[in-house]
Design a protein around this motif. Sequence first.
Motif, PDB file in Angstrom:
ATOM      1  N   GLU A 128       0.824  -1.206   0.000  1.00 18.69           N
ATOM      2  CA  GLU A 128       0.000   0.000   0.000  1.00 18.69           C
ATOM      3  C   GLU A 128       0.859   1.258   0.000  1.00 18.69           C
ATOM      4  O   GLU A 128       0.477   2.286  -0.584  1.00 18.69           O
ATOM      5  N   LEU A 129       2.013   1.189   0.658  1.00 18.63           N
ATOM      6  CA  LEU A 129       2.922   2.336   0.675  1.00 18.63           C
ATOM      7  C   LEU A 129       3.790   2.418  -0.581  1.00 18.63           C
ATOM      8  O   LEU A 129       4.559   3.371  -0.737  1.00 18.63           O
ATOM      9  N   GLU A 130       3.662   1.403  -1.453  1.00 19.46           N
ATOM     10  CA  GLU A 130       4.465   1.310  -2.679  1.00 19.46           C
ATOM     11  C   GLU A 130       5.967   1.284  -2.359  1.00 19.46           C
ATOM     12  O   GLU A 130       6.772   1.930  -3.004  1.00 19.46           O
ATOM     13  N   TRP A 131       6.303   0.516  -1.337  1.00 24.96           N
ATOM     14  CA  TRP A 131       7.686   0.389  -0.902  1.00 24.96           C
ATOM     15  C   TRP A 131       8.326  -0.930  -1.323  1.00 24.96           C
ATOM     16  O   TRP A 131       9.474  -1.191  -0.975  1.00 24.96           O
ATOM     17  N   LEU A 132       7.595  -1.789  -2.008  1.00 22.29           N
ATOM     18  CA  LEU A 132       8.159  -3.079  -2.393  1.00 22.29           C
ATOM     19  C   LEU A 132       9.397  -2.881  -3.263  1.00 22.29           C
ATOM     20  O   LEU A 132       9.452  -1.984  -4.103  1.00 22.29           O
ATOM     21  N   ASN A 133      10.395  -3.734  -3.045  1.00 23.71           N
ATOM     22  CA  ASN A 133      11.669  -3.683  -3.766  1.00 23.71           C
ATOM     23  C   ASN A 133      12.451  -2.400  -3.459  1.00 23.71           C
ATOM     24  O   ASN A 133      13.152  -1.863  -4.307  1.00 23.71           O
ATOM     25  N   PHE A 167      23.200  -5.232  14.156  1.00 23.36           N
ATOM     26  CA  PHE A 167      23.905  -5.458  12.896  1.00 23.36           C
ATOM     27  C   PHE A 167      23.784  -6.916  12.467  1.00 23.36           C
ATOM     28  O   PHE A 167      23.490  -7.210  11.298  1.00 23.36           O
ATOM     29  N   LEU A 168      24.025  -7.849  13.387  1.00 22.88           N
ATOM     30  CA  LEU A 168      23.941  -9.269  13.043  1.00 22.88           C
ATOM     31  C   LEU A 168      22.511  -9.669  12.697  1.00 22.88           C
ATOM     32  O   LEU A 168      22.291 -10.495  11.803  1.00 22.88           O
ATOM     33  N   TYR A 169      21.545  -9.085  13.396  1.00 24.68           N
ATOM     34  CA  TYR A 169      20.139  -9.384  13.115  1.00 24.68           C
ATOM     35  C   TYR A 169      19.783  -9.026  11.669  1.00 24.68           C
ATOM     36  O   TYR A 169      19.179  -9.822  10.945  1.00 24.68           O
ATOM     37  N   GLN A 170      20.176  -7.828  11.254  1.00 26.14           N
ATOM     38  CA  GLN A 170      19.838  -7.388   9.902  1.00 26.14           C
ATOM     39  C   GLN A 170      20.715  -8.079   8.862  1.00 26.14           C
ATOM     40  O   GLN A 170      20.240  -8.442   7.785  1.00 26.14           O
ATOM     41  N   TRP A 171      21.988  -8.272   9.167  1.00 27.29           N
ATOM     42  CA  TRP A 171      22.907  -8.882   8.208  1.00 27.29           C
ATOM     43  C   TRP A 171      22.486 -10.308   7.849  1.00 27.29           C
ATOM     44  O   TRP A 171      22.619 -10.729   6.705  1.00 27.29           O
ATOM     45  N   ASN A 172      21.963 -11.039   8.832  1.00 23.04           N
ATOM     46  CA  ASN A 172      21.595 -12.441   8.614  1.00 23.04           C
ATOM     47  C   ASN A 172      20.128 -12.624   8.233  1.00 23.04           C
ATOM     48  O   ASN A 172      19.713 -13.761   7.970  1.00 23.04           O
ATOM     49  N   ASP A 173      19.352 -11.561   8.223  1.00 19.09           N
ATOM     50  CA  ASP A 173      17.918 -11.694   7.940  1.00 19.09           C
ATOM     51  C   ASP A 173      17.707 -12.207   6.524  1.00 19.09           C
ATOM     52  O   ASP A 173      18.302 -11.691   5.561  1.00 19.09           O
ATOM     53  N   PHE A 174      16.829 -13.194   6.390  1.00 16.76           N
ATOM     54  CA  PHE A 174      16.609 -13.821   5.077  1.00 16.76           C
ATOM     55  C   PHE A 174      15.153 -13.733   4.627  1.00 16.76           C
ATOM     56  O   PHE A 174      14.862 -13.311   3.506  1.00 16.76           O
ATOM     57  N   ILE A 175      14.218 -14.116   5.507  1.00 18.83           N
ATOM     58  CA  ILE A 175      12.823 -14.262   5.096  1.00 18.83           C
ATOM     59  C   ILE A 175      12.232 -12.938   4.623  1.00 18.83           C
ATOM     60  O   ILE A 175      11.641 -12.863   3.525  1.00 18.83           O
ATOM     61  N   TRP A 176      12.369 -11.875   5.428  1.00 24.04           N
ATOM     62  CA  TRP A 176      11.730 -10.608   5.064  1.00 24.04           C
ATOM     63  C   TRP A 176      12.337  -9.982   3.813  1.00 24.04           C
ATOM     64  O   TRP A 176      11.592  -9.574   2.912  1.00 24.04           O
ATOM     65  N   PRO A 177      13.677  -9.879   3.663  1.00 22.62           N
ATOM     66  CA  PRO A 177      14.215  -9.370   2.395  1.00 22.62           C
ATOM     67  C   PRO A 177      13.814 -10.231   1.199  1.00 22.62           C
ATOM     68  O   PRO A 177      13.599  -9.706   0.100  1.00 22.62           O
ATOM     69  N   LEU A 178      13.700 -11.540   1.393  1.00 29.87           N
ATOM     70  CA  LEU A 178      13.275 -12.422   0.298  1.00 29.87           C
ATOM     71  C   LEU A 178      11.876 -12.062  -0.176  1.00 29.87           C
ATOM     72  O   LEU A 178      11.562 -12.138  -1.367  1.00 29.87           O
ATOM     73  N   ILE A 179      11.008 -11.633   0.739  1.00 28.59           N
ATOM     74  CA  ILE A 179       9.615 -11.338   0.392  1.00 28.59           C
ATOM     75  C   ILE A 179       9.485  -9.987  -0.303  1.00 28.59           C
ATOM     76  O   ILE A 179       8.737  -9.858  -1.282  1.00 28.59           O
ATOM     77  N   VAL A 180      10.194  -8.965   0.177  1.00 25.74           N
ATOM     78  CA  VAL A 180       9.948  -7.605  -0.311  1.00 25.74           C
ATOM     79  C   VAL A 180      10.899  -7.179  -1.432  1.00 25.74           C
ATOM     80  O   VAL A 180      10.620  -6.196  -2.130  1.00 25.74           O
ATOM     81  N   LEU A 181      12.010  -7.875  -1.632  1.00 25.27           N
ATOM     82  CA  LEU A 181      12.948  -7.493  -2.681  1.00 25.27           C
ATOM     83  C   LEU A 181      12.699  -8.351  -3.921  1.00 25.27           C
ATOM     84  O   LEU A 181      12.666  -9.574  -3.834  1.00 25.27           O
ATOM     85  N   ARG A 182      12.538  -7.711  -5.050  1.00 28.80           N
ATOM     86  CA  ARG A 182      12.215  -8.409  -6.301  1.00 28.80           C
ATOM     87  C   ARG A 182      13.383  -8.425  -7.275  1.00 28.80           C
ATOM     88  O   ARG A 182      13.574  -9.394  -8.007  1.00 28.80           O
ATOM     89  N   ASP A 183      14.134  -7.340  -7.339  1.00 27.35           N
ATOM     90  CA  ASP A 183      15.203  -7.177  -8.323  1.00 27.35           C
ATOM     91  C   ASP A 183      16.513  -7.741  -7.774  1.00 27.35           C
ATOM     92  O   ASP A 183      16.893  -7.465  -6.632  1.00 27.35           O
ATOM     93  N   GLY A 184      17.223  -8.549  -8.594  1.00 27.76           N
ATOM     94  CA  GLY A 184      18.480  -9.134  -8.162  1.00 27.76           C
ATOM     95  C   GLY A 184      19.522  -8.099  -7.779  1.00 27.76           C
ATOM     96  O   GLY A 184      20.384  -8.359  -6.937  1.00 27.76           O
TER      97      GLY A 184
END
Length: 275
Positions: free
Chosen positions: A132-137, A202-219
Motif C-alpha cells: 500500500e505504501l508502494e515500498w516493495l523492492n 547489525f547481526l540481526y539485519q545482516w543475517n535476515d533472510f525471510i523478510w528481504p526475500l519477500i519484499v525485494l524483487r530485483d536481483g
Amino acid sequence: MKPRSRTAGILLTSSFAIVLAAVLIPFYWVVVASTHTAKEIFGSPPALLPGGHLLANLSTLQTDAQFGRVVANSLLIAVIYTVCAGVVCTLAGYGFAKYRFRGRDPLFGLLMLGLVIPTQVTLIPLFQLMAELEWLNTYQAVIMPNLALPLGIFLMRQSMAVLPDEFLDSGRMDGCGEFRLFLKVALPPMKPSLAALAIFLFLYQWNDFIWPLIVLRDGASFTIPVALASLQGVESTDYGAILAGTAVAAIPMAVVFLLLQRHFVSGLLAGAVKE
C-alpha cells in the motif's frame, strides 16, 4: 582439595576445548570448501585442505549474482538499520526506564509480547502495508518494519534502569532540557550497552533472510542471504560459489564483533544486578 581443584580445572578446560572445536570446525570447513569445486566438496575422502578454485568461485558469484553489488547492499542496509534502530531502541528504553506515565507497565508488557510472537505471523500484514505504501523492492521496506525491536528495547530499558535518578534530577535542577539530559547525562554511561546493542542489531539485519526475500524483487537490490539462495538451481547447484559467498559474508560480522567485543559482555550484563 588440590587434586580436586586440578581435576576440575582439567574438566573445565576440556569442556571449553570441545565447545571451541564445535564452533571452529564448521567455519574452517566452510572456508576450505569455498576453495574447491562442487565435485571436490562432495568427493571421498572429503577435502580438508585449501584448494585452488577460490578465485573461480568468486568470479562465478560476481557473474551470476552481482556479488559486489549485493555485499554493498547488505552493508548499506545493515549500517542504516543499526543506526536507526539503535536510536529508536535507546530512546524507547530510556522512556520506559526513567519516565512514569499512565499505562507504562502494561504497554511495556504488551511490547514484550513481541518476543514470543513468531515472525511468520506478521509477514502477510507487513507485506500488505509495504504494498500500500508502494515500498516493495526498496531498502526502506527492509529497514522500517523492525526498527522498534522488542529485544533491543528490553536491553536498553534494563541498562537505563540502573542509572540513578539523582543524576537526572540534578541536571533538571541545573536547567538542562530533557533531550540534552538524555544526550549528556544518560547516554555516556551506556556505551557498553550501546556496543552490545549495535552488535545485536547489525547481526540481526545482516543475517535476515525471510523478510528481504519477500519484499525485494530485483536481483540488483538483493542482500547476501537472498542472493546466495537464488544460486540454488533445480537441477544443479554450485556449492563452491555459495560457500565462497558464505565465507565472505562472515567477514563483516567478525570485524564488527572484534571492534566492539570488549564492551559486549559488560553491555549484556548491564542491568542484571541493581544496587
